[in-house]
Write a protein that holds these residues in place. Structure first.
Motif, PDB file in Angstrom:
ATOM      1  N   GLY A 604       1.143  -1.307  -0.331  1.00 21.68           N
ATOM      2  CA  GLY A 604       0.124  -0.003  -0.304  1.00 21.68           C
ATOM      3  C   GLY A 604       0.692   1.591   0.037  1.00 21.68           C
ATOM      4  N   LEU A 605       2.470   0.763   0.647  1.00 18.57           N
ATOM      5  CA  LEU A 605       3.376   2.187  -0.391  1.00 18.57           C
ATOM      6  C   LEU A 605       3.933   2.227  -1.144  1.00 18.57           C
ATOM      7  N   ARG A 606       4.540   3.601  -1.337  1.00 19.36           N
ATOM      8  CA  ARG A 606       5.654   3.336  -2.357  1.00 19.36           C
ATOM      9  C   ARG A 606       6.848   2.374  -1.534  1.00 19.36           C
ATOM     10  N   ALA A 607       7.876   1.772  -2.917  1.00 24.75           N
ATOM     11  CA  ALA A 607       8.684   0.983  -2.554  1.00 24.75           C
ATOM     12  C   ALA A 607       9.929   2.056  -1.954  1.00 24.75           C
ATOM     13  N   LYS A 608      10.135   1.353  -0.658  1.00 20.68           N
ATOM     14  CA  LYS A 608      11.493   1.644  -0.291  1.00 20.68           C
ATOM     15  C   LYS A 608      12.567   2.337  -1.163  1.00 20.68           C
ATOM     16  N   SER A 609      13.097   1.332  -1.959  1.00 22.59           N
ATOM     17  CA  SER A 609      14.140   0.779  -2.639  1.00 22.59           C
ATOM     18  C   SER A 609      14.102   1.087  -3.838  1.00 22.59           C
ATOM     19  N   GLN A 610      14.502   0.969  -4.834  1.00 27.46           N
ATOM     20  CA  GLN A 610      14.153   0.790  -7.000  1.00 27.46           C
ATOM     21  C   GLN A 610      15.846   1.282  -6.852  1.00 27.46           C
ATOM     22  N   LEU A 611      16.165  -0.695  -7.618  1.00 29.27           N
ATOM     23  CA  LEU A 611      17.244  -0.750  -8.044  1.00 29.27           C
ATOM     24  C   LEU A 611      17.200  -0.871  -9.834  1.00 29.27           C
ATOM     25  N   PRO A 612      18.564  -0.053  -9.979  1.00 27.27           N
ATOM     26  CA  PRO A 612      18.482   0.387 -11.969  1.00 27.27           C
ATOM     27  C   PRO A 612      17.913  -1.636 -12.475  1.00 27.27           C
ATOM     28  N   ALA A 613      17.717  -1.430 -13.746  1.00 23.21           N
ATOM     29  CA  ALA A 613      17.282  -2.340 -14.216  1.00 23.21           C
ATOM     30  C   ALA A 613      18.264  -2.943 -15.531  1.00 23.21           C
ATOM     31  N   LEU A 614      18.748  -3.483 -15.685  1.00 23.48           N
ATOM     32  CA  LEU A 614      20.456  -4.108 -16.672  1.00 23.48           C
ATOM     33  C   LEU A 614      19.849  -4.095 -17.950  1.00 23.48           C
ATOM     34  N   GLY A 615      18.425  -4.177 -18.028  1.00 23.06           N
ATOM     35  CA  GLY A 615      17.681  -4.028 -19.114  1.00 23.06           C
ATOM     36  C   GLY A 615      16.916  -5.651 -19.471  1.00 23.06           C
ATOM     37  N   ASP A 616      17.414  -6.616 -18.790  1.00 23.92           N
ATOM     38  CA  ASP A 616      16.750  -8.160 -19.410  1.00 23.92           C
ATOM     39  C   ASP A 616      15.927  -8.006 -18.180  1.00 23.92           C
ATOM     40  N   PRO A 617      14.817  -9.005 -18.856  1.00 23.30           N
ATOM     41  CA  PRO A 617      13.411  -9.017 -18.745  1.00 23.30           C
ATOM     42  C   PRO A 617      13.514 -10.215 -17.129  1.00 23.30           C
ATOM     43  N   ILE A 618      13.588  -9.582 -15.652  1.00 17.97           N
ATOM     44  CA  ILE A 618      13.227 -10.992 -14.664  1.00 17.97           C
ATOM     45  C   ILE A 618      12.572 -11.568 -14.900  1.00 17.97           C
ATOM     46  N   THR A 619      12.865 -12.889 -15.244  1.00 16.31           N
ATOM     47  CA  THR A 619      11.771 -13.611 -14.898  1.00 16.31           C
ATOM     48  C   THR A 619      10.878 -14.865 -13.324  1.00 16.31           C
ATOM     49  N   GLY A 620      12.115 -14.855 -12.866  1.00 17.99           N
ATOM     50  CA  GLY A 620      12.209 -15.369 -11.549  1.00 17.99           C
ATOM     51  C   GLY A 620      12.911 -14.365 -10.751  1.00 17.99           C
ATOM     52  N   LEU A 621      12.290 -14.608  -8.979  1.00 19.61           N
ATOM     53  CA  LEU A 621      13.208 -13.908  -7.515  1.00 19.61           C
ATOM     54  C   LEU A 621      12.908 -14.495  -6.672  1.00 19.61           C
ATOM     55  N   ASP A 622      13.897 -14.371  -5.680  1.00 18.06           N
ATOM     56  CA  ASP A 622      13.895 -15.244  -5.031  1.00 18.06           C
ATOM     57  C   ASP A 622      14.716 -14.606  -3.495  1.00 18.06           C
ATOM     58  N   VAL A 623      14.530 -15.005  -2.596  1.00 26.01           N
ATOM     59  CA  VAL A 623      14.920 -13.852  -0.932  1.00 26.01           C
ATOM     60  C   VAL A 623      15.341 -14.573   0.110  1.00 26.01           C
ATOM     61  N   SER A 624      16.340 -14.521   0.539  1.00 26.01           N
ATOM     62  CA  SER A 624      16.887 -14.621   1.626  1.00 26.01           C
ATOM     63  C   SER A 624      15.696 -14.732   2.960  1.00 26.01           C
ATOM     64  N   ALA A 625      15.891 -15.505   3.840  1.00 27.02           N
ATOM     65  CA  ALA A 625      14.348 -15.584   5.089  1.00 27.02           C
ATOM     66  C   ALA A 625      14.861 -13.901   5.729  1.00 27.02           C
ATOM     67  N   ASP A 626      16.066 -13.707   5.591  1.00 25.23           N
ATOM     68  CA  ASP A 626      16.565 -12.738   6.388  1.00 25.23           C
ATOM     69  C   ASP A 626      16.166 -11.523   5.485  1.00 25.23           C
ATOM     70  N   GLY A 627      16.533 -11.400   4.634  1.00 23.56           N
ATOM     71  CA  GLY A 627      16.162 -10.363   3.749  1.00 23.56           C
ATOM     72  C   GLY A 627      17.141  -9.375   3.072  1.00 23.56           C
ATOM     73  N   ARG A 628      17.774 -10.168   3.145  1.00 20.39           N
ATOM     74  CA  ARG A 628      20.154  -9.396   3.097  1.00 20.39           C
ATOM     75  C   ARG A 628      20.094 -10.128   1.743  1.00 20.39           C
ATOM     76  N   TRP A 629      19.791 -10.664   0.971  1.00 21.57           N
ATOM     77  CA  TRP A 629      20.459 -11.212  -0.591  1.00 21.57           C
ATOM     78  C   TRP A 629      19.197 -11.359  -1.414  1.00 21.57           C
ATOM     79  N   VAL A 630      19.238 -11.051  -2.305  1.00 25.67           N
ATOM     80  CA  VAL A 630      18.122 -11.235  -3.766  1.00 25.67           C
ATOM     81  C   VAL A 630      18.986 -11.566  -4.464  1.00 25.67           C
TER      82      VAL A 630
END
Length: 800
Positions: A604-630
């Motif tokens: 419901g709120l704006r994103a805290k951070s936005q990381l730039p695009a390298l240009g290729d579509p992202i087809t999958g996403l996972d995050v470590s349980a503690d949020g350290r690694w995307v």
């Protein structure tokens, strides 16, 4: 013009790093040519050689460290008991250190057959005793020369107690002991394929002499004996494509040209002097052209499939090239100095980025451009030392014999004890995989059917049952587009491509769809994800949904439409959202087809951070349980991003919690296959890379130690610790006969991988994966269509 940050830190330059240079693979011997104790003793069968700094100025150590295969250390512990394990894993057993001093008489030799060997005196042994480190065949001649040169300079600093930069050629020659012969460590030698030499950057006169000697040794050795009379034909360069008219030149540099030779598994020099040019040839279209004095070598569009890799240590650029018939080649350009390579890199990356994003490179900010460039560097992650303290838990289970593994097969309801052939006739193939968290079950989607498999205690898969018809509550048959386990693995959420505004709930106890949930009249469901990373282990009812430009919560308990309007975040622009993932606390990462990543602490709120695009579509996403690694998946590479902020006012906060400062965005780690491996993959399969969504191993109390994905018939797993440590080739592979449709780790472990092939489902031990070599890539896999017998009680009415 945007000035690139100089990412090269020469071998002695980065004093924050303990290790200066490393030979990653080899064997350590103790050779006693004059001793009655025995001629040769193998100390470490698989080891790495490293030159390290010590705590004292001008003092360096040569360190030989034993390398364990997957599970070897734990198997030793099981065999020897606690006392034996402690002994086997002690520092003396695993590591030998030698102070780099002139008295060692450290030297190298390249023998007939190409075997590279380092030798030095055993100062605590009998006269004539030597330690010998025999390099693996994958170690290139340039690495050998660089390693010896560093050792020489370390000895210079120790003797004269001043920096090696002040050394003259005459100063260094007193540490050159190449005139002293090195006896063979064993009767058996392992010849290597011919490889090109990579001298270190900015060579001085003594470095040039080492390189020349290496080239002489390499060129004078005899050809490797052939096992047959058939002559091996080296890989030939394909004809060059016609060069289109250019509207502008982005980069033009002179360099050497090498081509990867498939039979020998090495790069071969094609032309010592070519001109590599990057040009713009049309609107968002760019061309890479390489020409020599006598011929046109190569011409191809600049697209993501070239898989660019820049290595500033060896002044090289490696990339892939594809011909019209689909054949893949791997090329290497070698530049004269760092400045030349940086100019070429800027032009090529500008072309690639503009082609992918259709936005001019100069219109982006300096910080965003640096973020993109960092993704293509050979970087070592910050804080890698701390992140790597959790040593990867090695394999404990003894690998089961492959023939004993339960496999998915075609079952016929009329069979008794006759043989069953694994070739379906329904036209469907396995397409998706859902691994249970709460219960030891895996679910495989095959058209409008779902196969259910039980995880056995000995890490096999056992066919449990099948759901033969996936139908809407109204009785309409459909093939699920996406599935997700829910509510303690008792429900499965399914989506039908024919009804993008609704989702369906299947009660897994009954094996039928019992609810249709209309999410919204106008906003579609493009994808969905759990409320928190481990929500499927709980009774949590809500979950996340997204459209191409909106993120929202879905609550099935609501009457009417199931979207929670107060938690809707909708954008007016076309963001092209593609996938999402959540952390244990419920932080949300959302990726797009444009390649950017947004990080939210709540809906419901704006994103805290936005990381730039390298240009290729992202087809999958996972995050470590503690949020350290995307972890983001693109078609030809993965991105590993550290979300922890290291400095500034938000130091210690995640990008999910506080925004990254404009000038301190995280440096993405681009996980790729080596271009030569890519070329070999495609040489074998005749298909382009296309990674399945990559995932971390998962468990409530487990650290993320491994990454799994697949492309074509190959499963690839990255060792996170090796990635963070900047190790070379931090991945292993396993090849199948057929395309891998889906893959994931068994819940709670990184030891076993569940694999869905078109007509099979397997659980395999990760220790069965191999290092990517010519042999492991070309290895003929076991045929998937084997024949076996089934009990009458196993017979069901569906092909799995």
């Amino acid at each position: 013009m945007f000035m690139l940050r100089n990412v090269t830190k020469y071998l002695f330059g980065d004093t924050s790093k303990e290790s200066i240079v490393e030979i990653s693979q080899g064997q350590l011997y103790l050779v006693r040519p004059l001793s009655p104790k025995g001629y040769s003793e193998l100390i470490f069968r698989d080891a790495a050689a490293t030159i390290r700094r010590t705590g004292q100025e001008y003092q360096y150590q040569l360190v030989i460290q034993r390398a364990y295969e997957e599970g070897e250390d734990e198997l030793l512990a099981e065999e020897d008991g606690e006392e034996g394990a402690a002994d086997n894993l002690s520092t003396d057993k695993d590591e030998k250190t030698f102070l780099l001093d002139q008295g060692l008489h450290f030297r190298s030799e390249i023998r007939e057959g190409g075997e590279a060997v380092f030798a030095w005196r055993d100062l605590s042994g009998d006269p004539g005793d030597l330690f010998e480190f025999v390099c693996d065949s994958s170690v290139q001649a340039g690495e050998v020369g660089t390693f010896e040169l560093v050792a020489i300079k370390c000895q210079y600093e120790r003797k004269f107690r001043r920096p090696q930069e002040s050394a003259t050629e005459k100063d260094l020659q007193q540490f050159n002991f190449t005139d002293q012969s090195i006896p063979s460590a064993s009767a058996a030698t392992s010849p290597t394929a011919e490889a090109i030499d990579f001298p270190p950057p900015k060579p001085k006169a003594v470095e040039e002499s080492l390189v020349k000697q290496t080239k002489k040794d390499m060129s004078s050795r005899p050809s490797k004996a052939k096992s047959s009379d058939k002559e091996v034909v080296p890989t030939a360069a394909p004809p060059s494509a016609a060069v289109p008219d250019a509207t502008s030149i982005l980069s033009k540099e002179r360099c050497e040209l090498h081509l990867f030779d498939f039979p020998s598994g090495s790069f071969m020099l094609q032309d010592p002097s070519v001109v590599a040019t990057v040009t713009e040839i049309g609107k968002w279209q760019y061309w890479l052209h390489i020409s020599g004095d006598d011929r046109e070598w190569l011409g191809q569009p600049v697209v993501a499939d070239i898989n660019p890799v820049f290595n500033f240590e060896y002044l090289s650029f490696i990339f892939n090239h594809y011909t019209d018939d689909g054949s893949a080649y791997s090329w290497l350009l070698r530049f004269k100095d760092v400045e030349t390579e940086e100019r070429f890199q800027e032009g090529l990356m500008q072309a690639l980025w503009e082609q992918l994003n259709e936005i001019k490179w100069t219109k982006t900010t300096d910080d965003d451009r640096q973020y993109v460039l960092d993704a293509f560097q050979d970087l070592t992650m910050e804080d890698a030392e701390n992140a790597a303290k959790e040593a990867e838990e090695e394999e404990q289970e003894v690998e089961e014999v492959e023939d004993e593994r339960q496999q998915a097969e075609q079952y016929d309801s009329d069979e008794s004890a006759d043989d069953v052939v694994v070739k379906p006739e329904d036209g469907d193939v396995n397409s998706q995989l859902a691994v249970g968290y709460k219960h030891d079950r895996s679910f495989v989607i095959r058209g409008s059917k779902i196969g259910v498999f039980k995880h056995t205690p000995n890490n096999n898969l056992e066919f449990s049952t099948n759901i033969s018809k996936v139908e809407t509550p109204g009785g309409k048959l459909f093939s699920p587009k996406k599935v997700m386990l829910h509510a303690e693995d008792t429900d499965m959420i399914l989506q039908s491509e024919a009804n993008p505004n609704s989702l369906y709930r299947m009660d897994l106890e009954y094996g039928k769809v019992v609810d249709e949930w209309k999410v919204h009249d106008d906003i579609q469901v493009k994808n969905f994800a759990p409320e928190k990373k481990f929500s499927q282990m709980t009774g949590e009812k809500t979950f996340l949904g997204m459209s191409h430009n909106a993120l929202y919560r879905i609550d099935p308990r609501l009457s009417g439409n199931k979207m929670v309007e107060s938690d809707l975040k909708q954008y007016t622009s076309k963001n092209a959202f593609s996938t999402a993932a959540t952390t244990e606390k419920g932080y949300i990462a959302v990726a797009s087809e444009k390649g950017d990543i947004r990080m939210f602490d709540k809906l419901g709120l704006r994103a805290k951070s936005q990381l730039p695009a390298l240009g290729d579509p992202i087809t999958g996403l996972d995050v470590s349980a503690d949020g350290r690694w995307v972890l983001a998946t693109c078609r030809t590479y993965l991105l590993l991003i550290d979300a922890l902020q290291k400095d500034g006012k938000n130091e210690g906060k995640l990008g999910f919690e506080k925004a990254f400062a404009k000038d301190s965005k995280p440096q993405p780690r681009r996980l790729t296959l080596q271009p030569s491996h890519v070329a070999q993959f495609q040489y074998e399969t005749k298909a382009a890379l296309a990674f399945t969504p990559a995932r971390f191993n998962t468990g409530v109390d487990d650290k993320e130690t491994s990454i799994i994905t697949a492309t074509g018939p190959f499963i690839v797993t990255w060792n996170v610790k090796k990635v963070l440590d900047g190790k070379r080739d931090p991945y292993t592979i396993k090849r199948y006969e057929e395309e891998v449709k889906a893959d994931d780790f068994k819940y709670g472990s990184d030891k076993n991988v569940i694999v869905a092939l078109p007509n099979e489902v397997n659980m395999v031990a990760k220790r069965s994966f191999k290092k990517p070599t010519r042999e492991s890539i070309m290895a003929t896999p076991r045929a998937s269509g084997r024949v076996s017998r089934l009990r009458k009680s196993d017979v069901v009415n569906s092909p799995y």
